[in-house]
Design a protein around this motif. Sequence first.
Motif, short mmCIF file in Angstrom:
data_model
loop_
_atom_site.label_atom_id
_atom_site.label_comp_id
_atom_site.label_asym_id
_atom_site.label_seq_id
_atom_site.Cartn_x
_atom_site.Cartn_y
_atom_site.Cartn_z
N THR A 184 0.82 -1.21 0.00
CA THR A 184 0.00 0.00 0.00
C THR A 184 0.85 1.26 0.00
O THR A 184 1.96 1.30 0.53
CB THR A 184 -0.94 0.03 1.21
N GLU A 185 0.28 2.30 -0.60
CA GLU A 185 0.91 3.62 -0.63
C GLU A 185 -0.06 4.66 -0.10
O GLU A 185 -1.26 4.40 0.04
CB GLU A 185 1.37 3.94 -2.05
N VAL A 192 -4.45 -0.67 -4.79
CA VAL A 192 -3.02 -0.72 -5.15
C VAL A 192 -2.78 -0.33 -6.59
O VAL A 192 -1.65 0.00 -6.97
CB VAL A 192 -2.43 -2.12 -4.86
N ASN A 195 -0.91 2.83 -7.14
CA ASN A 195 0.49 2.93 -6.73
C ASN A 195 1.31 3.72 -7.76
O ASN A 195 1.12 3.58 -8.97
CB ASN A 195 1.12 1.55 -6.57
N THR A 197 4.92 3.97 -7.25
CA THR A 197 6.28 3.44 -7.24
C THR A 197 6.60 2.84 -8.60
O THR A 197 5.78 2.09 -9.16
CB THR A 197 6.44 2.39 -6.13
N LYS A 225 6.45 3.12 0.23
CA LYS A 225 5.36 2.27 0.75
C LYS A 225 4.93 2.85 2.10
O LYS A 225 5.75 3.16 2.95
CB LYS A 225 5.82 0.81 0.92
#
Length: 565
Positions: A184-185, A192, A195, A197, A225
């Motif tokens: 999770t962010e 998700v 996200n 990343t 994260k």
Amino acid sequence: MNRFDTHEVFNQASVFAGVNLFACDPALREGLAREAGGWAAPGLAQLGARLGSAAVAELARLANEFSPRLVNFDRNGRRIDEIEFHPAWHELMGMLIGSGAHSLPWEGVQPGAQVARAAAYLLFGQVENGTQCPVTMTYAAVPALRQNPAIAAHWLPKILSREYDPRSLPVEQKRGALVGMGMTEKQGGTDVRANTTRATPLDPHSARARFGGEGEGAWSIVGHKWFFSVPQSDAHLILAQTDEGGSAGLSCFFVPRFLPDGSRNAIRVQRLKNKLGNRSSASSEVEFCDAVGWMIGKEGRGIPTILEMGSHTRLDCVLGSAGIMRAALCHALHHARGRSAFGRPLAQQPLMQNVLADLALESEAATAFSLRLARCFDQMGDPAAGPAQALLARILTPAGKYWICKRGPGFGAEAMEVMGGNGYVEDGPLARLYREFPVNSIWEGSGNVMCLDVLRAAAKGPAMRDVLEAELALAAGRDARFDAHAARLLDGLAAAAQDEFGARRLAEGLVLAVQAGLLLRHAPDYVADAFVASRIAREPGGAFGRLPDGVDSEAILGRALVEAP
């Protein structure tokens, strides 16, 4: 007594310790045997005696009172991001790893290994729950890691080792390894797909120059994260986007703490989470500053890849909640047997018997369901079982995680109320157990996420209906109220699969039906009848202690906790 001794302490129950947690639990022993894990009973009896000791209870207290501490830099200013734990944590971790709680199903010992492991996990869940977090993720990571044969060959011998090794070293220098997870962010949480990343392939020549043959397929990862579990783990599985536009979707990456050249990976621990419960375990927020990882599974298929890990962690959420329920029941019932009010023991008073017997029914049903679900996991890869058990696990895992975990906080509050002020204070375990309950509902998908997953499973059509019907048919004809509930559930399954608004009712009805069927087939009549009367013939309600007239509370309580006279 001199005049400064104002009173004598009496009418206080003894501490619930020095008890064999396996021997005192008939429902657990019976469930282990019928779900093909009976071969593990001798070892579990030894484990139950150890876990029920006062010494281990003290370890659990210390591990939670002295929670982990983040040390970002060493004395010379080097970035190390180490987590310091109380020695009690390490002793408890050694017990879990030494028992094979992370590895037993993957060791190829014999059929029923998932059930045997589940029984051990139910015992550990009665003692200390923070240490279960890294063990669960390490156990659950194995199927995902096997999708990358090179990583599996290099890492699995250390991951499956029964030696706990907390040292911060490259995996080659360790006797055992742990695996964590980060999904999770901040901006997405459960979503998700939001996200941000990102992972980009490292130049093959520079990667090989730095890491040798292990540089093959390396990626550079930049992002963060928001919940990065167990940052002291030797590696983590994470999700990251693999192209600028995000069209490829998320991919799953294996991100070790130390890289093949012996250097620390660029995973910066920002802080540890200040959590309500599970305080012995470290959860963190991290930044990836060109960290290096290796892809697991196919590009763009990160969610299905990591969800294979997620299904096993969800099983452990069910087991964890059932274990905490069992612990809370034991402490409450032991207290009620040892404390008197208005001239007789609490456990002999009718209204208190109603409350305690209701809790006992909930706990036994949770135990029976948990072991049955573990049996599904055991049979998933068995050609003789066919696809039915995998299908059954597909719907019962999210349904069980929803309902059993959701029942936990109310269960814990009721058990605490049995003990009154003695349960509310931190001197005993009830306050800690109460704080542990919510994490299993939240972690690895909250209640609504689970129920939406139940809808997806139910929408698989006639095949799903058939496996549910086959499971419930095993108890058909034993109770007309159960038969009617099962018929309504099956007849309405197709429509319910399209009804998002009512998804929680479907998940609840599924679990109650399976629990009732198990109890009707395997538990004493006085247990099964009371469960059906209070959960099937009517809705369970929001409070415990609502059992109808005619329930044999004394028999239920006698079975619930077998104590030496």
